[in-house]
Design a protein around this motif. Structure first.
Motif, PDB file in Angstrom:
ATOM      1  N   LEU A 189      10.238   1.656  -6.042  1.00  0.00           N
ATOM      2  CA  LEU A 189      11.077   2.850  -5.941  1.00  0.00           C
ATOM      3  C   LEU A 189      10.832   3.708  -7.172  1.00  0.00           C
ATOM      4  CD1 LEU A 189      14.451   1.180  -4.883  1.00  0.00           C
ATOM      5  CD2 LEU A 189      12.663   2.054  -3.386  1.00  0.00           C
ATOM      6  N   PHE A 190      10.290   4.901  -6.973  1.00  0.00           N
ATOM      7  CA  PHE A 190      10.128   5.845  -8.066  1.00  0.00           C
ATOM      8  C   PHE A 190       9.961   7.242  -7.509  1.00  0.00           C
ATOM      9  CE2 PHE A 190       6.080   3.538  -7.456  1.00  0.00           C
ATOM     10  CZ  PHE A 190       5.275   4.558  -6.986  1.00  0.00           C
ATOM     11  N   HIS A 191      10.295   8.234  -8.337  1.00  0.00           N
ATOM     12  CA  HIS A 191      10.206   9.666  -7.978  1.00  0.00           C
ATOM     13  C   HIS A 191      11.008   9.996  -6.721  1.00  0.00           C
ATOM     14  CE1 HIS A 191       7.280  10.125 -11.109  1.00  0.00           C
ATOM     15  NE2 HIS A 191       6.416   9.319 -10.531  1.00  0.00           N
ATOM     16  N   GLY A 192      12.068   9.197  -6.451  1.00  0.00           N
ATOM     17  CA  GLY A 192      12.909   9.477  -5.294  1.00  0.00           C
ATOM     18  C   GLY A 192      12.327   9.028  -3.971  1.00  0.00           C
ATOM     19  N   PHE A 193      11.346   8.113  -3.997  1.00  0.00           N
ATOM     20  CA  PHE A 193      10.713   7.634  -2.765  1.00  0.00           C
ATOM     21  C   PHE A 193      10.599   6.105  -2.791  1.00  0.00           C
ATOM     22  CE2 PHE A 193       9.434  11.993  -2.950  1.00  0.00           C
ATOM     23  CZ  PHE A 193       9.310  12.399  -1.634  1.00  0.00           C
ATOM     24  N   ARG A 194      10.504   5.530  -1.620  1.00  0.00           N
ATOM     25  CA  ARG A 194      10.287   4.092  -1.463  1.00  0.00           C
ATOM     26  C   ARG A 194       8.843   3.868  -1.000  1.00  0.00           C
ATOM     27  NH1 ARG A 194      10.256   0.132   2.542  1.00  0.00           N
ATOM     28  NH2 ARG A 194      11.262  -1.863   1.972  1.00  0.00           N
ATOM     29  N   PHE A 195       8.108   3.071  -1.744  1.00  0.00           N
ATOM     30  CA  PHE A 195       6.718   2.765  -1.437  1.00  0.00           C
ATOM     31  C   PHE A 195       6.600   1.276  -1.105  1.00  0.00           C
ATOM     32  CE2 PHE A 195       6.709   6.469  -4.067  1.00  0.00           C
ATOM     33  CZ  PHE A 195       5.637   7.242  -3.658  1.00  0.00           C
ATOM     34  N   GLU A 196       6.018   0.971   0.045  1.00  0.00           N
ATOM     35  CA  GLU A 196       5.776  -0.417   0.441  1.00  0.00           C
ATOM     36  C   GLU A 196       4.287  -0.598   0.730  1.00  0.00           C
ATOM     37  OE1 GLU A 196       6.901  -3.601   3.987  1.00  0.00           O
ATOM     38  OE2 GLU A 196       8.106  -1.789   3.704  1.00  0.00           O
ATOM     39  N   VAL A 197       3.678  -1.581   0.071  1.00  0.00           N
ATOM     40  CA  VAL A 197       2.253  -1.841   0.249  1.00  0.00           C
ATOM     41  C   VAL A 197       2.056  -2.559   1.573  1.00  0.00           C
ATOM     42  CG1 VAL A 197       0.211  -2.946  -0.712  1.00  0.00           C
ATOM     43  CG2 VAL A 197       1.928  -1.959  -2.244  1.00  0.00           C
ATOM     44  N   ALA A 222      -1.326  -2.824   3.195  1.00  0.00           N
ATOM     45  CA  ALA A 222      -2.635  -3.477   3.283  1.00  0.00           C
ATOM     46  C   ALA A 222      -3.380  -3.263   1.981  1.00  0.00           C
ATOM     47  CB  ALA A 222      -3.438  -2.924   4.464  1.00  0.00           C
ATOM     48  N   ARG A 223      -4.245  -4.226   1.686  1.00  0.00           N
ATOM     49  CA  ARG A 223      -5.022  -4.165   0.449  1.00  0.00           C
ATOM     50  C   ARG A 223      -6.387  -4.786   0.685  1.00  0.00           C
ATOM     51  NH1 ARG A 223      -3.320  -7.356  -5.139  1.00  0.00           N
ATOM     52  NH2 ARG A 223      -5.451  -7.808  -5.800  1.00  0.00           N
ATOM     53  N   SER A 224      -7.427  -4.151   0.154  1.00  0.00           N
ATOM     54  CA  SER A 224      -8.791  -4.660   0.240  1.00  0.00           C
ATOM     55  C   SER A 224      -9.318  -4.844  -1.176  1.00  0.00           C
ATOM     56  CB  SER A 224      -9.687  -3.699   1.030  1.00  0.00           C
ATOM     57  OG  SER A 224     -11.027  -4.138   1.038  1.00  0.00           O
ATOM     58  N   ALA A 225      -9.542  -6.127  -1.555  1.00  0.00           N
ATOM     59  CA  ALA A 225      -9.940  -6.457  -2.924  1.00  0.00           C
ATOM     60  C   ALA A 225      -8.884  -5.885  -3.870  1.00  0.00           C
ATOM     61  CB  ALA A 225     -11.337  -5.938  -3.225  1.00  0.00           C
ATOM     62  N   ASN A 226      -9.265  -4.998  -4.774  1.00  0.00           N
ATOM     63  CA  ASN A 226      -8.312  -4.414  -5.715  1.00  0.00           C
ATOM     64  C   ASN A 226      -7.863  -3.022  -5.291  1.00  0.00           C
ATOM     65  OD1 ASN A 226      -8.340  -6.624  -7.459  1.00  0.00           O
ATOM     66  ND2 ASN A 226     -10.161  -5.872  -8.521  1.00  0.00           N
ATOM     67  N   ARG A 227      -8.106  -2.669  -4.059  1.00  0.00           N
ATOM     68  CA  ARG A 227      -7.805  -1.315  -3.584  1.00  0.00           C
ATOM     69  C   ARG A 227      -6.685  -1.359  -2.546  1.00  0.00           C
ATOM     70  NH1 ARG A 227     -10.143   2.053   0.425  1.00  0.00           N
ATOM     71  NH2 ARG A 227     -11.541   0.344   0.984  1.00  0.00           N
ATOM     72  N   ILE A 228      -5.670  -0.524  -2.743  1.00  0.00           N
ATOM     73  CA  ILE A 228      -4.590  -0.395  -1.761  1.00  0.00           C
ATOM     74  C   ILE A 228      -5.069   0.520  -0.643  1.00  0.00           C
ATOM     75  CG2 ILE A 228      -2.216   0.350  -1.381  1.00  0.00           C
ATOM     76  CD1 ILE A 228      -1.648  -0.155  -4.312  1.00  0.00           C
ATOM     77  N   THR A 229      -5.056   0.022   0.568  1.00  0.00           N
ATOM     78  CA  THR A 229      -5.601   0.788   1.687  1.00  0.00           C
ATOM     79  C   THR A 229      -4.534   1.417   2.566  1.00  0.00           C
ATOM     80  OG1 THR A 229      -5.725  -1.246   3.011  1.00  0.00           O
ATOM     81  CG2 THR A 229      -7.694  -0.612   1.749  1.00  0.00           C
ATOM     82  N   GLU A 230      -3.292   0.914   2.517  1.00  0.00           N
ATOM     83  CA  GLU A 230      -2.261   1.473   3.386  1.00  0.00           C
ATOM     84  C   GLU A 230      -0.888   1.259   2.783  1.00  0.00           C
ATOM     85  OE1 GLU A 230      -0.771  -0.014   7.532  1.00  0.00           O
ATOM     86  OE2 GLU A 230      -2.558   1.229   7.889  1.00  0.00           O
ATOM     87  N   LEU A 231      -0.041   2.283   2.866  1.00  0.00           N
ATOM     88  CA  LEU A 231       1.311   2.214   2.331  1.00  0.00           C
ATOM     89  C   LEU A 231       2.288   2.815   3.333  1.00  0.00           C
ATOM     90  CD1 LEU A 231      -0.480   3.497  -0.459  1.00  0.00           C
ATOM     91  CD2 LEU A 231       1.487   2.324  -1.404  1.00  0.00           C
ATOM     92  N   LYS A 232       3.547   2.363   3.239  1.00  0.00           N
ATOM     93  CA  LYS A 232       4.646   2.985   3.976  1.00  0.00           C
ATOM     94  C   LYS A 232       5.549   3.678   2.962  1.00  0.00           C
ATOM     95  CE  LYS A 232       6.826   0.857   7.251  1.00  0.00           C
ATOM     96  NZ  LYS A 232       7.571  -0.176   8.021  1.00  0.00           N
ATOM     97  N   ILE A 233       5.842   4.942   3.226  1.00  0.00           N
ATOM     98  CA  ILE A 233       6.603   5.752   2.280  1.00  0.00           C
ATOM     99  C   ILE A 233       7.742   6.448   3.015  1.00  0.00           C
ATOM    100  CG2 ILE A 233       6.451   7.562   0.517  1.00  0.00           C
ATOM    101  CD1 ILE A 233       3.452   7.181   0.476  1.00  0.00           C
ATOM    102  N   ARG A 234       8.875   6.524   2.340  1.00  0.00           N
ATOM    103  CA  ARG A 234       9.977   7.360   2.852  1.00  0.00           C
ATOM    104  C   ARG A 234      10.819   7.827   1.679  1.00  0.00           C
ATOM    105  NH1 ARG A 234      14.911   4.983   2.572  1.00  0.00           N
ATOM    106  NH2 ARG A 234      15.052   2.697   2.594  1.00  0.00           N
ATOM    107  N   PRO A 235      11.408   9.009   1.806  1.00  0.00           N
ATOM    108  CA  PRO A 235      12.302   9.482   0.741  1.00  0.00           C
ATOM    109  C   PRO A 235      13.551   8.620   0.682  1.00  0.00           C
ATOM    110  CG  PRO A 235      11.625  11.276   2.193  1.00  0.00           C
ATOM    111  CD  PRO A 235      11.231  10.004   2.854  1.00  0.00           C
ATOM    112  N   LEU A 236      14.078   8.435  -0.523  1.00  0.00           N
ATOM    113  CA  LEU A 236      15.312   7.668  -0.669  1.00  0.00           C
ATOM    114  C   LEU A 236      16.496   8.530  -0.241  1.00  0.00           C
ATOM    115  CD1 LEU A 236      14.680   5.903  -4.083  1.00  0.00           C
ATOM    116  CD2 LEU A 236      14.538   4.928  -1.796  1.00  0.00           C
TER     117      LEU A 236
END
Length: 435
Positions: A411-419, A421-435
């Motif tokens: 939770l930062f900048h007024g948003f919720r970030f959920e990881v 999917a990830r490939s090696a050290n790279r984040i490939t997909e996130l779910k985001i919504r405003p708080l």
């Protein structure tokens, strides 16, 4: 007795006329200030181009808004205070000490209605016309009061400096870019300007403030040609690629020796096929570097508007981006810069890609980690910061100060970030919504 009464009447009417004239001057100063500050400089430029001297003079005196406002306020306060003093003296001579309260009440009503609200309402309604009419006279007022205004400006800055506030004497009251951006956002909020039109204009304005590093294709996504491959394999790779220009390296992907244009390669191959008997042998002996053009390198700190200008001057649409150490960072094309203005550009040869941004049923937005923060902000009308990272995944990593695992929530900048999917050290997909 009659002579004294006549003198009293003469002094009375002289004072009344003087007060009325001062109120007219106060209305003039108030309306002029509003007109000159509210008038559109673009419209004034258009009138000046048509020969309007008043519009040209208005443009000149509004170059220094601080001096303009200081002179007008000085003149306005002088006439208001003088008018109030005369009214107080007039009512006191007629009613005694009780005339002070009555003079205050009467002058407040007269100044508010006739010297403030009325002229300012007219000035806002007819800003450019009123500015052009009043500019010549206000120019004379500024010239007369400029020494006093200069002293007042110095005194104000000195007092502010005593309290620790430092002002820039060369700063503009309102920068042109902020003025245009503010007008566009206001027009969009009122439904006058379409979102696509606003984004295109703001994208063009932002080119000078953004660098090639922010929009380039990262080196991990660059398709390259290995110069050591057999010519037949290189030809096959070029024909199957969706790109017209491919960087070519030898031995090490950092060692870029040229850029192969598909059209140049096909011309060379066609020349080899003119003699069918020697075509196979000629293809085996073909040196791909003969058709490669010299690579064009640019630093990652180049502004987008400068890079677009260089592309047009060089008649080239393709450049390789390097960092301060000369290491390859990515590549940028003219199309990448244009997409910052008009949005994504695709053609029939571009591979079908999944949507970078997909709404979900639970109110979240599923975002590709490689999506730029700027594109996400433009698509969703958000305001996530892009000072420390260019992509959404980069923002999460920067804020988390770690490589997150799948399922972690931030939770930062007024948003919720959920990881997601990830490939090696790279984040490939996130779910985001405003708080």
């Amino acid at each position: 007795m009659d002579l004294a009464h006549t003198d009293f009447d003469l002094a009375f009417w002289t004072t009344v006329v003087a007060i009325l004239l001062l109120l007219v001057l106060s209305a003039f100063f108030s309306g002029s200030e509003t007109a000159l500050t509210a008038a559109s400089r673009g419209k004034l430029h258009a009138q000046a181009d048509k020969g309007s001297r008043g519009a040209r003079r208005a443009l000149e005196i509004t170059e220094d808004n601080e001096r303009l406002i200081g002179s007008v306020l000085l003149g306005n306060n002088l006439v208001n205070i003088l008018a109030t003093s005369l009214a107080t003296a007039l009512f006191t001579s007629m009613l005694g000490e009780s005339g002070v309260a009555l003079a205050t009440l009467v002058m407040t009503v007269l100044v508010l209605v006739f010297a403030e609200v009325l002229p300012k309402t007219y000035a806002i309604t007819n800003a450019e016309e009123a500015a052009a009419r009043t500019a010549p006279i206000i120019g004379i007022v500024i010239a007369l009061f400029s020494p006093i205004v200069a002293a007042v400006r110095w005194l104000v800055r000195w007092v502010l400096r005593v309290f620790g506030v430092v002002t820039d004497p060369d700063s503009q009251v309102l920068a042109v870019r902020e003025e245009i951006a503010g007008a566009l956002n206001l027009g969009h909020s009122e439904g006058v300007v379409e979102k696509e039109d606003r984004d295109r204009i703001l994208g063009a304005l932002d080119l000078s403030e953004r660098t090639v590093e922010e929009v380039m294709l990262h080196r991990s996504g660059i398709e390259m040609i290995d110069a050591n491959e057999p010519p037949a394999e290189i030809l096959k790779q070029c024909l199957s690629s969706s790109y017209t220009r491919l960087p070519m390296y030898r031995d090490d992907p950092e060692n870029i020796i040229g850029v192969v244009h598909a059209k140049n390669l096909l011309r060379a191959m066609y020349a080899l096929m003119e003699d069918p008997e020697t075509a196979v042998a000629a293809l085996q002996d073909f040196d791909i570097s003969d058709v490669a053009i010299e690579p064009y390198f640019v630093p990652d700190t180049t502004a987008l508007d400068d890079q677009m200008r260089q592309f047009l001057e060089r008649r080239s649409h393709f450049a390789l981006v390097v960092d301060e150490y000369g290491s390859l960072e990515g590549l940028i094309t003219l199309e990448d810069i244009l997409e910052e203005i008009v949005g994504e550009i695709t053609d029939e040869f571009d591979p079908a890609q999944e949507q970078s941004l997909t709404p979900s049923d639970d109110g979240h937005v599923v975002v590709d980690g490689a999506m730029t923060i700027r594109d996400l902000n433009r698509a969703k009308e958000w305001s996530l910061p892009d000072d420390e990272a260019n992509t959404v995944a980069g923002l999460v990593i920067h804020e988390a100060q770690m490589i997150p695992t799948v399922g972690q929530v931030f939770l930062f900048h007024g948003f919720r970030f959920e990881v997601q999917a990830r490939s090696a050290n790279r984040i490939t997909e996130l779910k985001i919504r405003p708080l």
